[in-house]
Design a protein around this motif. Structure first.
Motif, PDB file in Angstrom:
ATOM      1  N   UNK A  59     -38.384  11.409 -60.797  1.00  0.00           N
ATOM      2  CA  UNK A  59     -37.649  10.154 -60.647  1.00  0.00           C
ATOM      3  C   UNK A  59     -36.162  10.429 -60.832  1.00  0.00           C
ATOM      4  N   UNK A  60     -35.373   9.462 -60.471  1.00  0.00           N
ATOM      5  CA  UNK A  60     -33.944   9.533 -60.788  1.00  0.00           C
ATOM      6  C   UNK A  60     -33.487   8.148 -61.225  1.00  0.00           C
ATOM      7  N   UNK A  61     -32.490   8.120 -62.081  1.00  0.00           N
ATOM      8  CA  UNK A  61     -32.068   6.877 -62.709  1.00  0.00           C
ATOM      9  C   UNK A  61     -31.145   6.038 -61.843  1.00  0.00           C
ATOM     10  N   UNK A  62     -30.471   6.661 -60.904  1.00  0.00           N
ATOM     11  CA  UNK A  62     -29.601   5.959 -59.965  1.00  0.00           C
ATOM     12  C   UNK A  62     -29.871   6.531 -58.572  1.00  0.00           C
ATOM     13  N   UNK A  63     -29.503   5.794 -57.536  1.00  0.00           N
ATOM     14  CA  UNK A  63     -29.769   6.292 -56.181  1.00  0.00           C
ATOM     15  C   UNK A  63     -29.173   7.665 -55.884  1.00  0.00           C
ATOM     16  N   UNK A  64     -28.068   8.015 -56.503  1.00  0.00           N
ATOM     17  CA  UNK A  64     -27.440   9.308 -56.248  1.00  0.00           C
ATOM     18  C   UNK A  64     -27.566  10.272 -57.420  1.00  0.00           C
TER      19      UNK A  64
END
Length: 82
Positions: free
Chosen positions: A5-10
């Motif tokens: 997963x990632x916490x922000x789109x970038x």
């Protein structure tokens, strides 16, 4: 199975969950209504395949439902209330 997963789109990807081949399933069911957690089915840390919830921010897993003798064999999710 690896779930990233990632916490922000970038933002950078990070490993949320790793399930080895000795466990059954790591099937993603969907997100909680607040999009802060993920529902998935797996035998991870249990005897049978069961429904778990994992917090996307910290990776903490919690049990939603299980049966001590039988695997989950399907799941119906309400389209708006989950």
């Amino acid at each position: 199975t690896l779930i990233h997963v990632r916490d922000t789109p970038n933002g950078p990807w990070r490993e949320l969950l790793s399930v080895d081949a000795n466990e059954t399933g790591a099937d993603i069911i969907g997100f909680t209504p607040d999009n802060q957690s993920l529902y998935f089915s797996s035998s991870l840390d249990g005897n049978t395949e069961r429904l778990l919830k994992i917090d996307l921010a910290n990776g903490k897993r919690s049990l939603v439902v299980e049966d001590p003798e039988f695997d989950i064999a399907g799941l119906l999710t309400h389209p708006t209330t989950y």
